[in-house]
Write a protein that holds these residues in place. Structure first.
Motif, PDB file in Angstrom:
ATOM      1  N   GLU A   1      12.248   4.698  -6.880  1.00 23.50           N
ATOM      2  CA  GLU A   1      11.114   5.526  -6.466  1.00 23.50           C
ATOM      3  C   GLU A   1      11.351   6.112  -5.083  1.00 23.50           C
ATOM      4  N   SER A   2      10.706   7.226  -4.836  1.00 24.74           N
ATOM      5  CA  SER A   2      10.790   7.816  -3.501  1.00 24.74           C
ATOM      6  C   SER A   2       9.618   7.370  -2.629  1.00 24.74           C
ATOM      7  N   THR A   3       8.595   6.774  -3.236  1.00 17.63           N
ATOM      8  CA  THR A   3       7.410   6.345  -2.500  1.00 17.63           C
ATOM      9  C   THR A   3       7.768   5.223  -1.529  1.00 17.63           C
ATOM     10  N   VAL A   4       7.265   5.342  -0.317  1.00 12.74           N
ATOM     11  CA  VAL A   4       7.408   4.279   0.666  1.00 12.74           C
ATOM     12  C   VAL A   4       6.109   3.480   0.660  1.00 12.74           C
ATOM     13  N   TYR A   5       6.246   2.174   0.495  1.00 13.62           N
ATOM     14  CA  TYR A   5       5.098   1.280   0.497  1.00 13.62           C
ATOM     15  C   TYR A   5       5.059   0.518   1.814  1.00 13.62           C
ATOM     16  N   THR A   6       3.860   0.326   2.335  1.00 11.23           N
ATOM     17  CA  THR A   6       3.664  -0.470   3.526  1.00 11.23           C
ATOM     18  C   THR A   6       3.355  -1.894   3.084  1.00 11.23           C
ATOM     19  N   THR A   7       4.112  -2.848   3.596  1.00  9.15           N
ATOM     20  CA  THR A   7       3.861  -4.262   3.332  1.00  9.15           C
ATOM     21  C   THR A   7       2.943  -4.773   4.428  1.00  9.15           C
ATOM     22  N   MET A   8       1.817  -5.365   4.007  1.00  7.06           N
ATOM     23  CA  MET A   8       0.820  -5.823   4.961  1.00  7.06           C
ATOM     24  C   MET A   8       0.526  -7.305   4.717  1.00  7.06           C
ATOM     25  N   ILE A   9       0.114  -7.999   5.776  1.00  6.61           N
ATOM     26  CA  ILE A   9      -0.210  -9.432   5.717  1.00  6.61           C
ATOM     27  C   ILE A   9      -1.482  -9.683   6.532  1.00  6.61           C
ATOM     28  N   ARG A  10      -2.245 -10.670   6.096  1.00  5.98           N
ATOM     29  CA  ARG A  10      -3.369 -11.198   6.895  1.00  5.98           C
ATOM     30  C   ARG A  10      -3.550 -12.665   6.542  1.00  5.98           C
TER      31      ARG A  10
ATOM     32  N   VAL B   1       0.853  -1.174   0.000  1.00 11.62           N
ATOM     33  CA  VAL B   1       0.000   0.000   0.000  1.00 11.62           C
ATOM     34  C   VAL B   1       0.893   1.228   0.000  1.00 11.62           C
ATOM     35  N   ASP B   2       0.587   2.173  -0.884  1.00 15.50           N
ATOM     36  CA  ASP B   2       1.243   3.481  -0.828  1.00 15.50           C
ATOM     37  C   ASP B   2       0.746   4.128   0.464  1.00 15.50           C
ATOM     38  N   SER B   3       1.621   4.255   1.430  1.00 15.11           N
ATOM     39  CA  SER B   3       1.208   4.705   2.763  1.00 15.11           C
ATOM     40  C   SER B   3       0.634   6.118   2.772  1.00 15.11           C
ATOM     41  N   ALA B   4       0.883   6.908   1.721  1.00 21.23           N
ATOM     42  CA  ALA B   4       0.348   8.265   1.657  1.00 21.23           C
ATOM     43  C   ALA B   4      -0.949   8.349   0.860  1.00 21.23           C
TER      44      ALA B   4
END
Length: 173
Positions: A159-168, A130-133
């Motif tokens: 890229e400068s975008t920080v992505y959040t890695t998520m799991i469920r 997820v793009d955290s922003a």
């Protein structure tokens, strides 16, 4: 509004491609989608869930299985322990993308697409980026409401975008 849902696999992608392209364009998608979709569909275990109303595609989500030799977990800003990142080819699914046409947003179609897609996944867990922003954090909040939890942040090499890695878990208790 009555949306009907169906699942498809890579073999049947040519039959649904037109609808996926329409949804992607209308939902503000970028160029290169068709090529990225073809690359994703070449991954093992690729499937898509598509929502239709009156025969017209209104949304989709798609993803695949992580291979045992995946590089999915590389690029993390802070590496995760091996017990989180080891893969077998059947342990983790990736939710690659989800898109819903504007008129159907906020109606629960995205959540239903997500659940339909997960319904036949054989893996024990699912991950996404997820793009955290994005949307002021609204996208990440939606994923959290679906049961995903943040496990790490990652930055793509150029890229400068920080992505959040998520799991469920695929199946929630």
């Amino acid at each position: 509004m009555t949306v009907e849902y169906s699942l498809t696999d890579a073999e049947h992608l040519p039959y649904v491609m037109h609808g996926l392209l329409q949804v992607h364009r209308e939902s503000g998608g970028d160029t290169g989608f068709e090529e990225r979709l073809a690359e994703a569909a070449a991954e093992p275990g690729w499937t898509a869930a598509i929502g239709y109303e009156n025969g017209e595609a209104v949304g989709y989500c798609h993803g695949f299985s992580l291979a045992a030799d995946t590089d999915w977990w590389s690029g993390l800003i802070v590496p995760l322990p091996e017990y989180v990142t080891w893969e077998t080819g059947r342990r983790t699914a990736v939710l690659d993308e989800i898109a819903v046409r504007e008129a159907w947003r906020g109606t629960g179609v995205a959540a239903q697409l997500h659940e339909v897609w997960l319904s036949l996944r054989p893996e024990e867990r699912v991950t996404l980026l997820v793009d955290s922003a994005a949307g002021g954090g609204a996208l990440q909040s939606a994923c959290e409401a679906w049961g995903y939890r943040r496990v790490a942040d990652r930055r793509e090499s150029r890229e400068s975008t920080v992505y959040t890695t998520m799991i469920r878990p695929v199946r929630r208790p």
